[in-house]
Design a protein around this motif. Structure first.
Motif, PDB file in Angstrom:
ATOM      1  N   TRP A 161       0.819  -1.213   0.000  1.00  0.00           N
ATOM      2  CA  TRP A 161       0.000   0.000   0.000  1.00  0.00           C
ATOM      3  C   TRP A 161       0.855   1.266   0.000  1.00  0.00           C
ATOM      4  CZ3 TRP A 161      -4.113  -1.410   4.329  1.00  0.00           C
ATOM      5  CH2 TRP A 161      -4.943  -2.408   3.826  1.00  0.00           C
ATOM      6  N   LEU A 162       1.995   1.207   0.665  1.00  0.00           N
ATOM      7  CA  LEU A 162       2.810   2.398   0.872  1.00  0.00           C
ATOM      8  C   LEU A 162       4.259   2.128   0.466  1.00  0.00           C
ATOM      9  CD1 LEU A 162       1.419   3.360   4.393  1.00  0.00           C
ATOM     10  CD2 LEU A 162       0.896   4.519   2.248  1.00  0.00           C
ATOM     11  N   PRO A 163       5.009   3.172   0.144  1.00  0.00           N
ATOM     12  CA  PRO A 163       6.432   2.996  -0.206  1.00  0.00           C
ATOM     13  C   PRO A 163       7.267   2.678   1.024  1.00  0.00           C
ATOM     14  CG  PRO A 163       5.850   5.319  -0.192  1.00  0.00           C
ATOM     15  CD  PRO A 163       4.566   4.573  -0.018  1.00  0.00           C
ATOM     16  N   THR A 164       8.417   2.086   0.806  1.00  0.00           N
ATOM     17  CA  THR A 164       9.286   1.704   1.922  1.00  0.00           C
ATOM     18  C   THR A 164      10.059   2.883   2.491  1.00  0.00           C
ATOM     19  OG1 THR A 164      11.060   1.149   0.374  1.00  0.00           O
ATOM     20  CG2 THR A 164       9.577  -0.634   1.027  1.00  0.00           C
ATOM     21  N   LEU A 185       4.209   6.441   6.951  1.00  0.00           N
ATOM     22  CA  LEU A 185       4.875   5.496   7.850  1.00  0.00           C
ATOM     23  C   LEU A 185       5.830   6.181   8.841  1.00  0.00           C
ATOM     24  CD1 LEU A 185       5.554   2.383   5.577  1.00  0.00           C
ATOM     25  CD2 LEU A 185       3.675   2.813   7.159  1.00  0.00           C
ATOM     26  N   PRO A 186       6.733   7.062   8.377  1.00  0.00           N
ATOM     27  CA  PRO A 186       7.599   7.722   9.372  1.00  0.00           C
ATOM     28  C   PRO A 186       6.823   8.594  10.349  1.00  0.00           C
ATOM     29  CG  PRO A 186       7.950   8.658   7.177  1.00  0.00           C
ATOM     30  CD  PRO A 186       7.132   7.419   6.994  1.00  0.00           C
ATOM     31  N   VAL A 187       5.743   9.220   9.894  1.00  0.00           N
ATOM     32  CA  VAL A 187       4.924  10.022  10.807  1.00  0.00           C
ATOM     33  C   VAL A 187       4.274   9.138  11.859  1.00  0.00           C
ATOM     34  CG1 VAL A 187       2.770  11.362  10.966  1.00  0.00           C
ATOM     35  CG2 VAL A 187       4.502  11.980   9.279  1.00  0.00           C
ATOM     36  N   ILE A 188       3.811   7.970  11.468  1.00  0.00           N
ATOM     37  CA  ILE A 188       3.214   7.044  12.441  1.00  0.00           C
ATOM     38  C   ILE A 188       4.229   6.663  13.515  1.00  0.00           C
ATOM     39  CG2 ILE A 188       2.325   4.695  12.761  1.00  0.00           C
ATOM     40  CD1 ILE A 188       0.937   4.954  10.081  1.00  0.00           C
ATOM     41  N   VAL A 189       5.452   6.367  13.095  1.00  0.00           N
ATOM     42  CA  VAL A 189       6.488   5.969  14.054  1.00  0.00           C
ATOM     43  C   VAL A 189       6.788   7.102  15.029  1.00  0.00           C
ATOM     44  CG1 VAL A 189       8.903   5.302  14.301  1.00  0.00           C
ATOM     45  CG2 VAL A 189       7.524   4.288  12.495  1.00  0.00           C
ATOM     46  N   LEU A 190       7.029   8.296  14.507  1.00  0.00           N
ATOM     47  CA  LEU A 190       7.386   9.423  15.368  1.00  0.00           C
ATOM     48  C   LEU A 190       6.204   9.876  16.220  1.00  0.00           C
ATOM     49  CD1 LEU A 190       9.538  11.486  12.852  1.00  0.00           C
ATOM     50  CD2 LEU A 190      10.342  10.209  14.826  1.00  0.00           C
ATOM     51  N   ALA A 191       5.018   9.943  15.620  1.00  0.00           N
ATOM     52  CA  ALA A 191       3.842  10.377  16.368  1.00  0.00           C
ATOM     53  C   ALA A 191       3.526   9.407  17.502  1.00  0.00           C
ATOM     54  CB  ALA A 191       2.638  10.504  15.434  1.00  0.00           C
TER      55      ALA A 191
END
Length: 316
Positions: A161-164, A185-191
């Motif tokens: 669904w999303l890029p790596t 994805l990076p926003v999910i990790v940091l958030a």
């Protein structure tokens, strides 16, 4: 207040000076030599010494530091050892992606964490409270590299669904939509990390406020719950929340080293890792000093916000 702010700004100068000395010593005394990263096996000893001389590495540390400070005072951050590009140019290319990633992550985190913390405090010792606090401790306990790799495996590798990683597809100008897909994805990790920490502070602060006499008085007067929360609850609980926000603000500039590495995000964090590996002293010093300035400025902003939200606090 003005005198206090001016005083704090003046204190910045010796503090930054001491930080620069410590950072310069740590960077230059670390194992490894920048020249070793850039010489070829067939270079002669004379050529290696000429390279050191060109980089200024043959001078005593005190002389190197004096030259660096002189250049900084002139607004010159120097040149990268590895690319010979001005450090200011490299930073200008990296600051934008980091500001974008970190700003969105913080906004998403606070938009979720503060309401959840207030809800958890209001329903203390209920199922809702247990679920929220459980999610908070889970988010704190999960290492960012583990969560990031797990999200990549599920949403990028398996579901596709999303890029790596990266900021856009190579050779394609996908516009805003493509950049947003790379941000998810990076926003999910940091958030997740920021929100998990904020929930605990927001919950604890609101529990203390709910136990205050003025809150009981407001309830006895028959005020509506939302009015009590808005006028008497949240504002009095803001001091710890502002403190946490003040600690997070410098991260907007410094970036997230692990997360940027996992998702190949071309920001300050990944630049720092690359600079450490290549012993690129000028770039490392520039990043360190920018981060130090961000921390000092954030501390002043936090003190100002204390006085804004709580009239009882006076600075002289």
């Amino acid at each position: 207040m003005k005198k206090y702010i001016i005083k704090r700004i003046l204190i910045f100068i010796p503090v930054l000076f001491m930080i620069s000395i410590g950072a310069f010593l740590i960077v230059n005394l670390a194992p490894g030599n920048p020249v070793d990263m850039y010489v070829s096996p067939d270079m002669t000893v004379e050529q290696i010494q000429a390279t050191k001389e060109a980089l200024g590495l043959n001078d005593p540390l005190i002389v190197q530091y004096a030259k660096w400070v002189t250049n900084i005072m002139r607004g010159n951050l120097g040149f990268s050892f590895s690319s010979r590009i001005p450090v200011s140019t490299i930073l200008s290319q990296r600051v934008g992606p980091t500001l974008l990633l970190m700003s969105i992550s913080l906004v998403v985190a606070y938009a979720l964490a503060i309401p959840l913390g207030i809800l958890s405090a209001k329903k203390q010792n209920s199922i809702v409270d247990y679920v929220v606090t459980g999610l908070s401790f889970t988010g704190i306990s999960l290492p960012s590299f583990f969560l990031g790799l797990g999200l990549i495996y599920v949403f990028a590798v398996q579901l596709k669904w999303l890029p790596t990683g990266g900021t856009k597809l190579l050779g394609v100008d996908g516009g805003i939509a493509d950049k947003l897909r790379h941000l998810i994805l990076p926003v999910i990790v940091l958030a997740t990390q920021f929100a998990a920490n904020m929930i605990r502070y927001a919950r604890s602060s609101m529990i203390d406020v709910y136990n205050e006499n003025y809150m009981r008085t407001a309830v006895a007067k028959g005020l509506k719950p939302m009015q009590i929360l808005k006028d008497h609850g949240v504002r009095n609980a803001l001091i710890p929340i502002i403190t946490v926000i003040g600690a997070d603000i410098p991260k907007i500039v410094g970036g997230a080293i692990v997360t940027e590495q996992i998702f190949q995000w071309p920001g300050i964090g990944s630049l720092m890792v690359a600079s450490i590996n290549s012993r690129d002293y000028p770039v490392l010093m520039a990043i360190t000093m920018i981060s130090a300035v961000a921390v000092l400025v954030a501390n002043i902003l936090v003190d100002i916000m204390y006085a804004v939200v709580d009239p009882r606090i006076k600075f002289s």
